[in-house]
Design an enzyme around this catalytic site. Structure first.
Site, PDB file in Angstrom:
ATOM      1  CD  GLN A  64      -6.347  10.210  11.064  1.00  0.00           C
ATOM      2  OE1 GLN A  64      -5.520   9.263  10.762  1.00  0.00           O
ATOM      3  NE2 GLN A  64      -6.173  11.234  11.336  1.00  0.00           N
ATOM      4  CG  ASN A  65      -9.793   3.534   5.869  1.00  0.00           C
ATOM      5  OD1 ASN A  65     -10.631   3.476   5.036  1.00  0.00           O
ATOM      6  ND2 ASN A  65      -8.674   2.901   4.832  1.00  0.00           N
ATOM      7  CD  GLN A  66     -12.206   9.945   4.231  1.00  0.00           C
ATOM      8  OE1 GLN A  66     -11.826   9.890   2.734  1.00  0.00           O
ATOM      9  NE2 GLN A  66     -12.208  11.511   4.631  1.00  0.00           N
ATOM     10  CG  PHE A  67     -14.283   0.812   3.501  1.00  0.00           C
ATOM     11  CD1 PHE A  67     -14.622   0.546   2.632  1.00  0.00           C
ATOM     12  CD2 PHE A  67     -15.432  -0.056   4.238  1.00  0.00           C
ATOM     13  CE1 PHE A  67     -15.094  -1.188   1.916  1.00  0.00           C
ATOM     14  CE2 PHE A  67     -15.688  -1.247   3.694  1.00  0.00           C
ATOM     15  CZ  PHE A  67     -15.923  -1.335   3.041  1.00  0.00           C
ATOM     16  CB  SER A 119     -11.559   4.132   1.748  1.00  0.00           C
ATOM     17  OG  SER A 119     -10.696   2.778   2.424  1.00  0.00           O
TER      18      SER A 119
END
Length: 175
Positions: free
Chosen positions: A44-47, A145
């Site tokens: 789920q990290n948007q990095f 992020s």
């Protein structure tokens, strides 16, 4: 003491080519990243989605090693401001007894460095203290992020777009 050692988290090494122009620094990798030994491994990290929007490539669909190759081609390095700390869980607010990385050394070790971007408020607060006065290196604070940061993706992407000037096609040796 046993509970202390169970919550001691040790970060990942820096990843960069010697000619990196931009470093993106997080605080300390979360549990998913530490378990995988990969930067920004939490699904789920948007990095990777945010950085992909900056360099106009879909990094999310690539294997981790290919993602790192694309970052290298765009002269982007990754690291964290905290090298190790006691932390239960993955939230920055839980970081205790932090041992900081030598962020100031980036300026001396990477002669082509033009910018250091901090992924989130904790990274920016700590990182700016560690860097001090950085002549000829721009310091950029980015919205985190992390899935804990619930700002809309479009808002985050607009802030992250500022990084494009440090990794655009005219400046990328391989990209």
């Amino acid at each position: 003491m046993a509970s202390l050692s169970k919550s001691l988290k040790v970060g990942l090494p820096p990843i960069a080519r010697p000619d990196a122009r931009l470093f993106i620094l997080g605080s300390l990798p979360g549990d998913a990243s530490l378990a995988a030994q990969r930067y920004y491994a939490h699904p789920q990290n948007q990095f990777w989605r945010l950085l992909g929007s900056v360099i106009e490539e879909d990094l999310q669909v690539l294997a981790y090693e290919k993602r790192l190759e694309r970052l290298a081609a765009h002269r982007i390095g990754l690291w964290d401001v905290v090298g190790s700390a006691v932390r239960r869980g993955s939230l920055d607010q839980a970081i205790r007894l932090a041992n900081h990385n030598r962020i100031d050394a980036l300026i001396h070790d990477f002669s082509a460095l033009e910018a250091i971007a901090f992924n989130g408020g904790t990274a920016a607060t700590i990182g700016r203290k560690l860097v001090g006065v950085a002549q000829d290196v721009e310091l950029i604070d980015l919205p985190s992020s992390s899935p804990a940061n619930t700002r809309p993706f479009a808002e985050k992407a607009a802030a992250w777009a500022r990084l494009a000037s440090f990794c655009g096609p005219a400046s990328c040796a391989d990209g």
